[in-house]
Design a protein around this motif. Sequence first.
Motif, PDB file in Angstrom:
ATOM      1  N   ARG A 255       0.852  -1.173   0.000  1.00 25.22           N
ATOM      2  CA  ARG A 255       0.000   0.000   0.000  1.00 25.22           C
ATOM      3  C   ARG A 255       0.894   1.230   0.000  1.00 25.22           C
ATOM      4  O   ARG A 255       1.621   1.474   0.960  1.00 25.22           O
ATOM      5  N   ILE A 256       0.877   1.990  -1.073  1.00 24.38           N
ATOM      6  CA  ILE A 256       1.759   3.137  -1.196  1.00 24.38           C
ATOM      7  C   ILE A 256       0.898   4.392  -1.230  1.00 24.38           C
ATOM      8  O   ILE A 256      -0.010   4.523  -2.072  1.00 24.38           O
ATOM      9  N   LYS A 257       1.159   5.315  -0.302  1.00 20.50           N
ATOM     10  CA  LYS A 257       0.334   6.507  -0.167  1.00 20.50           C
ATOM     11  C   LYS A 257       1.207   7.731  -0.018  1.00 20.50           C
ATOM     12  O   LYS A 257       2.201   7.718   0.729  1.00 20.50           O
ATOM     13  N   LYS A 258       0.883   8.801  -0.736  1.00 23.07           N
ATOM     14  CA  LYS A 258       1.623  10.046  -0.612  1.00 23.07           C
ATOM     15  C   LYS A 258       1.402  10.639   0.778  1.00 23.07           C
ATOM     16  O   LYS A 258       0.324  10.583   1.337  1.00 23.07           O
ATOM     17  N   TYR A 259       2.471  11.223   1.321  1.00 22.26           N
ATOM     18  CA  TYR A 259       2.317  11.874   2.622  1.00 22.26           C
ATOM     19  C   TYR A 259       2.306  13.373   2.470  1.00 22.26           C
ATOM     20  O   TYR A 259       2.669  13.922   1.435  1.00 22.26           O
TER      21      TYR A 259
END
Length: 259
Positions: A255-259
Amino acid sequence: MNIKRIISALTSIKWKYLFPHFSLVLCKKGGKLELEKSVKLFGSRIVINEDACLCICKGTSLKGCLIQLGKKASMVVGSDCRLSNRNIVSGNFYLGQNNYLMKESLVLIENESSLKIGNNNRLFCTVWVRFRGGAIIGNYNTINQQAEIRCDELVSIGDYNQISMSNRIWDTNTHQIFDNVEEYKEHIKTHFPNFNEDIKPKTEPVIIGNCNWFGESVFLKSSKIGNHNIVGFRTSIINKVIDDDNVITNCLNYRIKKY
């Protein structure tokens, strides 16, 4: 009574191994010890209880090793082995030729259980056999540090396998699972504080073929693995049948999410 015990202990000691070998060898009445002439002992401890038998063949050396045989147990060590580990045996243990049982390894064989190891193995692991189970390890295997084999029925490992650190190879749930909560509570209370397992848990054999490579921290339970497979790092294989020439890994979802 204490004097009788002291006399019995003194008469059980094989004094010729105490100096210069610095090894304590006790063979109690009814026990049998056979060491061929070229066997070397140093800094080891051997205890053979009543009606137990230990046979060590030529060219084998024990350094800092513990062998403890319970009543009616038997242990045969083939020629040209190197032992520096702990072996606590109440069943039957056969070790073939030219094996290395390193100081990190531990062999535990409970009553009427058995372990048979072939030739040219190098073991750093724990092997624990209970409930009349039988474990078999073939030839030219390496099983590394902190790996654990738990056998309550059958674990069979073939030849030329490389098994990395921290693997778990189990044919058993390791403990009984109670459907009834009150039965579970009663079991805990009656076994406190040792929690000894005296009820055989659910088991399913483990069969491993030849020429397999297991990465670090593999968990293999109640499964069959064929030949020439690669099992990846931290892979779990439970209740599976896998044939030959495969690469087995866990499926990872990121799961890759921008911070």
